[in-house]
Design a protein around this motif. Structure first.
Motif, PDB file in Angstrom:
ATOM      1  N   GLY A  46     -64.157 -32.506  -9.656  1.00 46.78           N
ATOM      2  CA  GLY A  46     -65.042 -33.663  -9.600  1.00 46.78           C
ATOM      3  C   GLY A  46     -66.246 -33.501 -10.512  1.00 46.78           C
ATOM      4  O   GLY A  46     -66.667 -34.442 -11.199  1.00 46.78           O
ATOM      5  N   LYS A 112     -62.930 -35.973  -0.252  1.00 43.68           N
ATOM      6  CA  LYS A 112     -64.387 -35.985  -0.159  1.00 43.68           C
ATOM      7  C   LYS A 112     -64.989 -34.872  -1.005  1.00 43.68           C
ATOM      8  O   LYS A 112     -66.054 -35.055  -1.615  1.00 43.68           O
ATOM      9  CB  LYS A 112     -64.822 -35.838   1.289  1.00 43.68           C
ATOM     10  CG  LYS A 112     -66.335 -35.983   1.463  1.00 43.68           C
ATOM     11  CD  LYS A 112     -66.749 -36.014   2.920  1.00 43.68           C
ATOM     12  CE  LYS A 112     -68.250 -36.213   3.043  1.00 43.68           C
ATOM     13  NZ  LYS A 112     -68.682 -36.255   4.473  1.00 43.68           N
ATOM     14  N   ARG A 115     -65.038 -36.199  -4.518  1.00 45.77           N
ATOM     15  CA  ARG A 115     -66.058 -37.237  -4.689  1.00 45.77           C
ATOM     16  C   ARG A 115     -67.464 -36.651  -4.693  1.00 45.77           C
ATOM     17  O   ARG A 115     -68.320 -37.039  -5.502  1.00 45.77           O
ATOM     18  CB  ARG A 115     -65.945 -38.291  -3.579  1.00 45.77           C
ATOM     19  CG  ARG A 115     -64.721 -39.170  -3.680  1.00 45.77           C
ATOM     20  CD  ARG A 115     -64.846 -40.388  -2.764  1.00 45.77           C
ATOM     21  NE  ARG A 115     -65.011 -40.015  -1.364  1.00 45.77           N
ATOM     22  CZ  ARG A 115     -64.008 -39.789  -0.533  1.00 45.77           C
ATOM     23  NH1 ARG A 115     -62.756 -39.880  -0.961  1.00 45.77           N
ATOM     24  NH2 ARG A 115     -64.241 -39.479   0.737  1.00 45.77           N
TER      25      ARG A 115
END
Length: 210
Positions: A46, A112, A115
């Protein structure tokens, strides 16, 4: 286009900057210590995607600005030099530190983790400032496409950051202990970084553009 020598110097400087603990490094290492290497690498993925977003924005912005107002490129260069000098002072000033203290974080799912890694880097204003202040030092508009040169520099920077952070994720527990306990390493890191940033800032300010 950029020479091998220029790319080599840029790579060295980028690696030194990547070795400076910041939100991205601390987040990836913290996730690794809490959830294991897989979580650390997902978080790193990410972070790297956000680097790509910053790179595209900076490259397009510099290209558009140069085409619209050629003299503005020198203004950005000088502002960038001042910013790098400020960073150099932050590194070497009395009482300056380079903390490496991973936070305790709750366990999260891969989506998650990705992200949060992305947002941690995307919302980090220092990353945007790095691209806008550092790239003009190595870009030469008279040699061709600013966009292509920016892409080359970005590829080098992102690769270097990926290697440094992947190494830290892979050996997070042992490396974190060494970095957090070795005052000699932290002191050396501060002064090396300060010297490198100051030297680059001076070169940016003194280099003439055609």
């Amino acid at each position: 286009m950029l020479s091998v020598t220029e790319l080599t110097w840029f790579a060295i400087a980028s690696l030194l900057l990547a070795l400076t603990p910041g939100p991205n490094m601390i987040y990836c290492v913290s996730r690794t210590l809490v959830q294991g290497r897989r979580a650390g690498f997902v978080s790193l993925a990410g972070v790297l995607l956000a680097f790509l977003v910053h790179l595209v924005a900076a490259a397009l912005g510099l290209t558009a600005l140069l085409l619209a107002v050629p003299l503005a490129f020198d203004a950005i260069r000088l502002i960038g030099a001042a910013y790098l000098l400020w960073l150099a002072w932050q590194a070497v000033k009395p009482g300056g530190t380079a903390p490496f203290e991973p936070r305790a974080l709750p366990a999260d799912r891969p989506g998650k983790l990705f992200r949060m890694g992305f947002l941690t880097n995307l919302l980090n204003p220092k990353v945007a400032m790095f691209y806008l202040s550092f790239f003009p030092q190595f870009i030469h508009p008279e040699r061709g496409s600013v966009l292509l040169q920016s892409a080359m520099l970005g590829a080098v920077q992102i690769t270097g950051s990926a290697l440094v952070n992947a190494t830290l994720v892979f050996g997070a527990a042992g490396i974190t202990a060494v970095l957090s306990q070795s005052t000699g390493w932290l002191r050396t890191q501060r002064y090396v970084m300060g010297a490198v940033l100051a030297a680059i800032a001076v070169r940016i300010a003194l280099t003439e553009r055609k």
